[in-house]
Design a protein around this motif. Structure first.
Motif, PDB file in Angstrom:
ATOM      1  N   ALA A  97     -11.435  11.875   4.031  1.00  0.00           N
ATOM      2  CA  ALA A  97     -11.692  10.601   4.707  1.00  0.00           C
ATOM      3  C   ALA A  97     -12.080   9.503   3.737  1.00  0.00           C
ATOM      4  O   ALA A  97     -11.916   8.322   4.027  1.00  0.00           O
ATOM      5  N   THR A  98     -12.609   9.864   2.572  1.00  0.00           N
ATOM      6  CA  THR A  98     -13.064   8.856   1.613  1.00  0.00           C
ATOM      7  C   THR A  98     -12.124   8.729   0.425  1.00  0.00           C
ATOM      8  O   THR A  98     -12.504   8.230  -0.614  1.00  0.00           O
ATOM      9  N   ALA A 125      -5.206   4.042  -0.060  1.00  0.00           N
ATOM     10  CA  ALA A 125      -4.592   4.028   1.268  1.00  0.00           C
ATOM     11  C   ALA A 125      -3.141   4.491   1.161  1.00  0.00           C
ATOM     12  O   ALA A 125      -2.528   4.435   0.088  1.00  0.00           O
ATOM     13  N   ARG A 126      -2.603   4.954   2.254  1.00  0.00           N
ATOM     14  CA  ARG A 126      -1.227   5.453   2.274  1.00  0.00           C
ATOM     15  C   ARG A 126      -0.262   4.308   2.535  1.00  0.00           C
ATOM     16  O   ARG A 126      -0.495   3.467   3.395  1.00  0.00           O
ATOM     17  N   GLU A 127       0.834   4.269   1.787  1.00  0.00           N
ATOM     18  CA  GLU A 127       1.879   3.273   1.998  1.00  0.00           C
ATOM     19  C   GLU A 127       3.044   3.923   2.720  1.00  0.00           C
ATOM     20  O   GLU A 127       3.622   4.887   2.228  1.00  0.00           O
ATOM     21  N   ARG A 165       4.405  -1.662  -0.499  1.00  0.00           N
ATOM     22  CA  ARG A 165       3.416  -2.683  -0.177  1.00  0.00           C
ATOM     23  C   ARG A 165       3.019  -2.702   1.290  1.00  0.00           C
ATOM     24  O   ARG A 165       2.247  -3.559   1.705  1.00  0.00           O
ATOM     25  N   GLN A 166       3.502  -1.759   2.081  1.00  0.00           N
ATOM     26  CA  GLN A 166       3.176  -1.722   3.505  1.00  0.00           C
ATOM     27  C   GLN A 166       2.207  -0.571   3.755  1.00  0.00           C
ATOM     28  O   GLN A 166       2.629   0.580   3.881  1.00  0.00           O
ATOM     29  N   ILE A 167       0.910  -0.876   3.797  1.00  0.00           N
ATOM     30  CA  ILE A 167      -0.072   0.189   3.995  1.00  0.00           C
ATOM     31  C   ILE A 167      -0.223   0.471   5.481  1.00  0.00           C
ATOM     32  O   ILE A 167      -0.007  -0.391   6.327  1.00  0.00           O
ATOM     33  N   ASP A 168      -0.572   1.716   5.799  1.00  0.00           N
ATOM     34  CA  ASP A 168      -0.818   2.099   7.180  1.00  0.00           C
ATOM     35  C   ASP A 168      -2.120   1.452   7.634  1.00  0.00           C
ATOM     36  O   ASP A 168      -3.199   1.803   7.148  1.00  0.00           O
ATOM     37  N   ARG A 185      -1.471   3.357  -3.603  1.00  0.00           N
ATOM     38  CA  ARG A 185      -0.673   3.788  -4.755  1.00  0.00           C
ATOM     39  C   ARG A 185       0.775   3.969  -4.311  1.00  0.00           C
ATOM     40  O   ARG A 185       1.032   4.573  -3.269  1.00  0.00           O
ATOM     41  N   TRP A 186       1.690   3.415  -5.105  1.00  0.00           N
ATOM     42  CA  TRP A 186       3.113   3.514  -4.780  1.00  0.00           C
ATOM     43  C   TRP A 186       3.844   4.178  -5.940  1.00  0.00           C
ATOM     44  O   TRP A 186       3.692   3.798  -7.096  1.00  0.00           O
TER      45      TRP A 186
END
Length: 327
Positions: A25-26, A30-32, A36-39, A53-54
Motif C-alpha cells: 500500500a505504501t 504509482a501504476r501507469e 503518463r496516464q496514472i491510475d 515509473r514507465w
C-alpha cells in the motif's frame, strides 16, 4: 478447536500478511496504465505530488498525452534512449536522451513521444500549488529539455535505490525538492543554435564506428563540416554534452553491454571500448554509473537471474518463507 500453539501461529501468519499488504500500500511509484496516464485512485487523486515509473522494452514505440490543467509533468530518464518529442507537428526535441535527462511539460499541454529504443523513466506529476502564483519561469518550463541535470539525476537515483520501500513522505520530499529546483531555473538568455540533425547523426554514427580509438575534437568537427569552436558549442546545445563527455558515455554504454553479456575480463573490456588502462576505465565507469564495473556486473547478473526465474519457483520460495514464519 485450535491449540494455543496453532492459535499463535495463525496470529503470526495474519500479522505477516498484514505487514506485506501495508508494504504494497505504501509503494512509492504509482501504476501507469499508459504513458503518463496514472491510475487515479481516490488516494492518488488527493496527492499533490505523484511519482510513477514507465518502462517500455520495445525497440520502437509511440505515445501521446495531455498534462492535467492543475499539474506540471516532469520526466527523468533512467537509461539512455533516442526520442522525438512533438506538439502540433512542431518538433520539441529529436535526438539522444542520456540517462539523467530531465524534460518538463506545462499544464494543459499535449505532447507526443516517439522512442526509437527501449526506455525507462521516472515521471513526476507535481501540483501547480508548488510553484509561485506569478511564476516567471512558467513559459520557460514548458517543453524544457535539460540533457544534463545533476540534481534531477541524483533525485532519481535516490528513489530507485529505495525502490518500493520508499514511503510517501520520502517521495513527497524529493518531489518538493525537484519543484523548488525547477522554480529557480533561469532560462538561458543567449541561445546557441543546436547542431542540425543531419550533422548530429553523422557525428553520432562516426563515434559509434570509431569509439574504440582516440577521436580528436578536430576530427569530429571535420565530420560535421564546422570549425572546432562552432562544432563544440552546437554539439553541446544539441546533446547537453561536450564531445569528449559524449564519447566517454558511449564507451561506458558499450562496456555495460559487454559486462552483462560476456565473461570477458575487465582489462580486456577496457581495451575493447577504447580505454588504454583498466584503472582509467574503472574511474570513468564509476563516475558515470555510480558503481565499479565489477559491482555493476554482479548487480546486472542478479537482476537477470531474478527476471528469468520461473514464476512457480518464486511462488514456492514465497510459500516456504510464509510457512517458516508460521512454524
Amino acid at each position: 478447536m485450535f491449540t494455543d500453539m496453532q492459535a499463535h501461529a495463525w496470529a503470526d501468519l495474519r500479522a505477516v500478511n498484514r505487514n506485506r499488504e501495508a508494504i504494497r500500500a505504501t509503494q512509492a511509484f504509482a501504476r501507469e496504465s499508459r504513458w503518463r496516464q496514472i491510475d487515479r485512485s481516490a488516494e492518488t487523486s488527493s496527492e499533490d505530488i505523484t511519482i510513477s515509473r514507465w518502462e517500455d522494452s520495445r525497440g520502437a514505440s509511440s505515445h501521446e498525452a495531455t498534462t492535467p490543467e492543475d499539474r506540471y509533468f516532469v520526466g527523468i530518464a533512467l537509461k539512455t534512449t533516442r526520442a522525438r518529442l512533438t506538439r502540433d507537428r512542431q518538433i520539441v526535441f529529436d535526438g539522444t536522451m542520456p540517462a539523467g535527462t530531465l524534460y518538463v511539460t506545462a499544464p494543459s499541454k499535449p505532447l507526443r513521444a516517439q522512442f526509437e529504443s527501449p526506455c525507462a523513466f521516472l515521471h513526476f506529476h507535481i501540483s501547480t500549488d508548488h510553484f509561485p502564483a506569478q511564476f516567471p519561469a512558467a513559459e520557460g518550463l514548458n517543453d524544457l529539455v535539460l540533457l544534463r541535470d545533476p540534481l534531477a539525476a541524483e533525485l532519481a537515483k535516490a528513489l530507485i535505490e529505495r525502490g518500493h520501500a520508499a514511503d510517501h513522505q520520502f517521495m513527497r520530499c524529493l518531489g518538493q525538492t525537484l519543484a523548488m529546483h525547477l522554480a529557480r531555473l533561469e532560462p538561458p538568455r543567449v541561445r546557441v543554435n543546436a547542431l542540425p540533425k543531419w550533422r548530429l547523426r553523422r557525428v553520432e554514427q562516426y563515434i559509434a564506428d570509431h569509439f574504440d580509438r582516440c577521436i580528436s575534437l578536430a576530427e569530429l568537427a571535420h565530420v560535421a563540416g564546422l570549425s572546432r569552436m562552432h562544432f563544440a558549442a552546437q554539439f553541446r546545445a544539441a546533446t547537453g554534452y561536450r564531445p569528449r563527455e559524449y564519447l566517454l558515455n558511449h564507451r561506458i554504454e558499450r562496456a555495460k553491454a559487454l559486462l552483462a553479456t560476456t565473461e570477458r575480463p575487465l582489462a580486456e573490456i577496457a581495451l575493447a571500448v577504447g580505454f588504454s588502462t583498466q584503472a582509467h576505465f574503472s574511474t570513468v565507469f564509476k563516475r558515470i554509473s555510480g558503481q565499479s564495473p565489477a559491482r555493476w556486473r554482479l548487480a546486472s547478473k542478479g537482476e537477470r537471474a531474478e527476471a528469468e526465474a520461473p514464476p512457480q519457483r518464486r511462488a514456492a520460495r514465497e510459500r516456504d518463507w510464509i510457512a517458516s514464519v508460521a512454524a
